[in-house]
Design an enzyme around this catalytic site. Structure first.
Site, PDB file in Angstrom:
ATOM      1  N   THR A  70      69.962  78.441 163.476  1.00 57.91           N
ATOM      2  CA  THR A  70      70.568  79.656 164.060  1.00 57.91           C
ATOM      3  C   THR A  70      70.937  79.307 165.268  1.00 57.91           C
ATOM      4  OG1 THR A  70      69.668  81.075 162.273  1.00 57.91           O
ATOM      5  CG2 THR A  70      70.503  82.105 164.338  1.00 57.91           C
ATOM      6  N   GLN A 178      71.476  71.715 156.016  1.00 58.55           N
ATOM      7  CA  GLN A 178      71.354  71.167 154.758  1.00 58.55           C
ATOM      8  C   GLN A 178      71.587  69.933 154.419  1.00 58.55           C
ATOM      9  OE1 GLN A 178      69.817  73.376 152.697  1.00 58.55           O
ATOM     10  NE2 GLN A 178      70.366  75.239 153.501  1.00 58.55           N
ATOM     11  N   SER A 198      67.861  71.534 161.346  1.00 63.18           N
ATOM     12  CA  SER A 198      66.793  72.629 161.686  1.00 63.18           C
ATOM     13  C   SER A 198      65.384  72.043 160.713  1.00 63.18           C
ATOM     14  CB  SER A 198      67.128  73.852 160.458  1.00 63.18           C
ATOM     15  OG  SER A 198      65.901  74.686 160.590  1.00 63.18           O
ATOM     16  N   HIS A 200      62.551  73.552 159.499  1.00 62.88           N
ATOM     17  CA  HIS A 200      61.861  74.366 158.384  1.00 62.88           C
ATOM     18  C   HIS A 200      62.716  73.900 156.915  1.00 62.88           C
ATOM     19  CE1 HIS A 200      64.230  77.993 157.342  1.00 62.88           C
ATOM     20  NE2 HIS A 200      64.682  77.781 158.668  1.00 62.88           N
ATOM     21  N   THR A 236      60.343  76.655 178.459  1.00 65.31           N
ATOM     22  CA  THR A 236      59.137  75.592 178.266  1.00 65.31           C
ATOM     23  C   THR A 236      59.315  75.075 177.086  1.00 65.31           C
ATOM     24  OG1 THR A 236      58.070  76.724 179.858  1.00 65.31           O
ATOM     25  CG2 THR A 236      56.783  75.365 178.434  1.00 65.31           C
ATOM     26  N   CYS A 322      74.248  86.878 153.314  1.00 71.08           N
ATOM     27  CA  CYS A 322      75.205  86.804 154.388  1.00 71.08           C
ATOM     28  C   CYS A 322      76.074  88.156 154.488  1.00 71.08           C
ATOM     29  CB  CYS A 322      76.105  85.633 154.160  1.00 71.08           C
ATOM     30  SG  CYS A 322      76.654  85.418 152.506  1.00 71.08           S
TER      31      CYS A 322
HETATM   32  C1  PLP Z   1      73.897  75.653 156.604  1.00 70.51           C
HETATM   33  C2  PLP Z   1      72.812  76.399 157.251  1.00 70.51           C
HETATM   34  N1  PLP Z   1      73.167  76.613 158.567  1.00 70.51           N
HETATM   35  C3  PLP Z   1      72.078  77.370 159.491  1.00 70.51           C
HETATM   36  C4  PLP Z   1      70.965  77.844 158.972  1.00 70.51           C
HETATM   37  C5  PLP Z   1      70.164  78.486 159.711  1.00 70.51           C
HETATM   38  O1  PLP Z   1      68.856  77.554 160.041  1.00 70.51           O
HETATM   39  P1  PLP Z   1      67.546  78.326 160.673  1.00 70.51           P
HETATM   40  O2  PLP Z   1      66.876  79.116 159.544  1.00 70.51           O
HETATM   41  O3  PLP Z   1      66.746  77.384 160.956  1.00 70.51           O
HETATM   42  O4  PLP Z   1      67.931  79.551 161.953  1.00 70.51           O
HETATM   43  C6  PLP Z   1      70.675  77.510 157.495  1.00 70.51           C
HETATM   44  C7  PLP Z   1      69.394  78.201 156.878  1.00 70.51           C
HETATM   45  O5  PLP Z   1      69.507  78.656 155.745  1.00 70.51           O
HETATM   46  C8  PLP Z   1      71.793  76.981 156.747  1.00 70.51           C
HETATM   47  O6  PLP Z   1      71.428  76.998 155.428  1.00 70.51           O
END
Ligand code: PLP
Length: 379
Positions: A70, A178, A198, A200, A236, A322
């Site tokens: 995000t 993804q 990302s 996680h 930081t 969403c």
């Molecule tokens: C395609 C896509 N972009 C961005 C994100 C957001 O990532 P994060 O959860 O690390 O903020 C996600 C999370 O589901 C995602 O699937």
């Protein structure tokens, strides 16, 4: 337990956790401090930059560590828009982007930017010709994801990169959240200027991520502060999180290289077995990303199926949370032209390299039973 919700998040790898803990305990200095503790943290940070750059085949200075997808998407989109608005205020994206892209674009619309939301075909793929037609003299940014999070559809990043490469005042951002570790992408060759990853989603920790910003690109920093990370992202640095992210990146990269076909095998087995359940309809087209598969069981609420599977210790998901005018409908499934019955009944299975064929077999058997039971209840 069968965990098939890896596109929502993944189980952190134990060695990733170990390195987070070790760095947090032993190297807790602030990398900006000039004493020995600070310098040790600084050295680790530099190494992490070098290793991440090596994995992505980019320059060390092109790596910006973030708190996740995000943040990466917001820094890229708003950062480019605000820094380059004197050259134009037009942005191109697609109708199936993650909310962190979609909502960032909507915020920019509220302050005078113009955004074109490109449609997708029935497979959930953007047409390169539509991108070409939408490009204008005042287009400063094209933001198209690599792999769609609900459908697993693969976007023509290379072809779009080719179009944008020759334009000096248009930048190309790719949300690779993804795709990383599952479907290869060559940032330099494919003409990508900015790219979001990302932690996680790749067995790293929540709150970790990376944004690639091609050398020389000016962005308006969203965070003002101590000018860390070349002023792209003040604050930081989360040294332990960063080191653990790079470890997760390395591990999943190795898996991708050594088990290239594994996820495809799982995907094929899932398709073969689901095909035998007559009430299941496939929403994901053939030959898309191997780790995400979307299907509908029309007439059944997805939450009911998810809870019934959950009682059997099987975890899958429905559309991501969403923004949709109809809250129970998937905007992505609507964008590919499915009927309301299908858009409201989408289910997503998403794999990691840790899943097995046995789990898929058990999942399909359980799904069949759940549907049978529900149909009895519903009469
Ligand atoms: C395609 C896509 N972009 C961005 C994100 C957001 O990532 P994060 O959860 O690390 O903020 C996600 C999370 O589901 C995602 O699937």
């Amino acid at each position: 337990m069968i965990y098939f919700d890896n596109s929502a998040t993944t189980k952190p790898d134990s060695t990733v956790l170990q390195s987070f803990q070790q760095i947090s305990q032993q190297y807790y200095g602030n990398p900006s401090s000039i004493h020995r503790f600070g310098l040790e943290a600084q050295t680790l940070l530099r190494k992490a930059h070098e290793q991440a750059a090596d994995i992505l085949d980019i320059d060390v200075n092109e790596v910006v560590f973030t708190s996740g997808g995000t943040e990466g998407n917001n820094i890229a989109i708003k950062g480019i828009a605000l820094a380059h608005q004197n050259k134009g205020k037009h942005i191109i994206t697609s109708q199936i982007e993650h909310p962190s892209v979609m909502e960032a674009c909507k915020s920019l619309e509220n302050i005078g930017f113009e955004v074109t939301y490109l449609p997708v075909n029935d497979k959930g793929i953007v047409d390169v010709h539509h991108v070409q037609q939408a490009l204008r003299e005042d287009t400063i940014l094209v933001s198209i994801m690599h792999i769609n999070n609900e459908l697993g559809s693969i976007q023509p990043v290379k072809e779009i990169g080719e179009l944008v490469k020759h334009r000096t005042t248009t930048y190309f951002h790719v949300d690779h959240v993804q795709g990383f570790g599952k479907v290869p992408l060559s940032l330099k060759k494919d003409g990508v200027d900015l790219c979001t990853i990302s932690g996680h989603k790749i067995h790293g920790l929540k709150g970790t991520g990376l944004l690639y910003i091609r050398k020389g690109i000016n962005i308006f920093p969203l965070f003002d502060g101590g000018a860390q990370q070349s002023n792209y992202r003040s604050g930081t640095e989360n040294v332990a999180g960063i080191v653990s992210l790079v470890k997760a990146m390395r591990l999943i990269n190795e898996k991708q290289k050594n088990n290239r076909n594994y996820l495809y095998q799982l995907n094929q087995l899932l398709r073969d077995l689901l095909q035998e359940i007559s009430s299941v309809q496939f929403n994901t087209a053939k030959d898309q990303a191997p780790h995400i598969f979307n299907f509908s069981v029309p007439g059944y609420k997805p939450e009911v199926i998810i809870h019934a599977l959950g009682e059997r210790d099987i975890f899958i998901s429905t559309k991501s949370a969403c923004s949709s005018k109809k809250p129970d409908e998937s905007t992505v499934l609507r964008a590919i032209g499915l009927s309301e019955e299908r858009t409201k009944s989408g289910l997503r299975v998403s794999f990691s390299y840790q899943n097995t064929e046995e789990e898929i077999e058990l999942f399909c058997r359980s799904l069949r039973k759940v549907i049978q039971q529900l149909s009895l209840v519903m009469g």
